[in-house]
Design a protein around this motif. Structure first.
Motif, short mmCIF file in Angstrom:
data_model
loop_
_atom_site.label_atom_id
_atom_site.label_comp_id
_atom_site.label_asym_id
_atom_site.label_seq_id
_atom_site.Cartn_x
_atom_site.Cartn_y
_atom_site.Cartn_z
N ASP A 80 0.83 -1.21 0.00
CA ASP A 80 0.00 0.00 0.00
C ASP A 80 0.86 1.26 0.00
N PRO A 84 0.37 2.95 -4.13
CA PRO A 84 -0.91 3.40 -3.58
C PRO A 84 -2.10 3.15 -4.51
N SER A 85 -1.86 3.03 -5.80
CA SER A 85 -2.99 2.79 -6.72
C SER A 85 -3.43 1.33 -6.73
N ASP A 87 -4.77 -2.08 -4.98
CA ASP A 87 -5.55 -2.56 -3.83
C ASP A 87 -4.89 -3.85 -3.34
#
Length: 140
Positions: A80, A84-85, A87
């Protein structure tokens, strides 16, 4: 051996991608569970009328527990932060779903991969040696 390994990698990658990208919305609200995981496997499972609601609830609870455990994982926290993009929780859950699906279909996939490997090896052996030696993938 190489053909069998490549076919195995394609099977793993494609099932994992399918489970990750198929983030269908929960269709099992009739089970009386507030929090439903985004699960292709669960939605397929719930659609089967011959499976009892109790078993469906247990499967749902297991997937929710898996999602919660993966959220608390150090690896998921690292992914994460770095990506960050992505999941990361969904990535872990979809791997588990894909693994379960592959285990279910193993009686079909293993003989299929063996047959495809044998057929590919026979086709490779029938190629003229000049064509095989000019191949970019040959190891010299």
């Amino acid at each position: 051996l190489i053909i069998h390994t490549v076919l195995s990698a394609i099977l793993v990658g494609s099932t994992w991608w399918l489970c990750y990208s198929a983030s269908w919305q929960p269709a099992a609200k009739s089970l009386g569970i507030e929090e439903m995981p985004r699960s292709a496997l669960l939605n397929s499972f719930v659609a089967m009328p011959f499976i009892s609601d109790g078993i469906k609830r247990r499967v749902c609870s297991s997937l929710i527990a898996l999602e919660q455990a993966s959220r608390n994982s150090k690896l998921v926290a690292f992914l994460d932060r770095k990506f960050p993009s992505l999941d990361a929780t969904r990535l872990c859950v979809s791997y588990a779903e894909a693994k379960l699906g592959r285990l279910f279909f193993k009686p079909l996939t293993i003989p299929g991969r063996i047959w495809l490997s044998w057929t590919g090896t026979k086709a490779w052996q029938q190629l003229p040696s000049a064509m095989r030696n000019n191949n970019h993938f040959s190891m010299k």
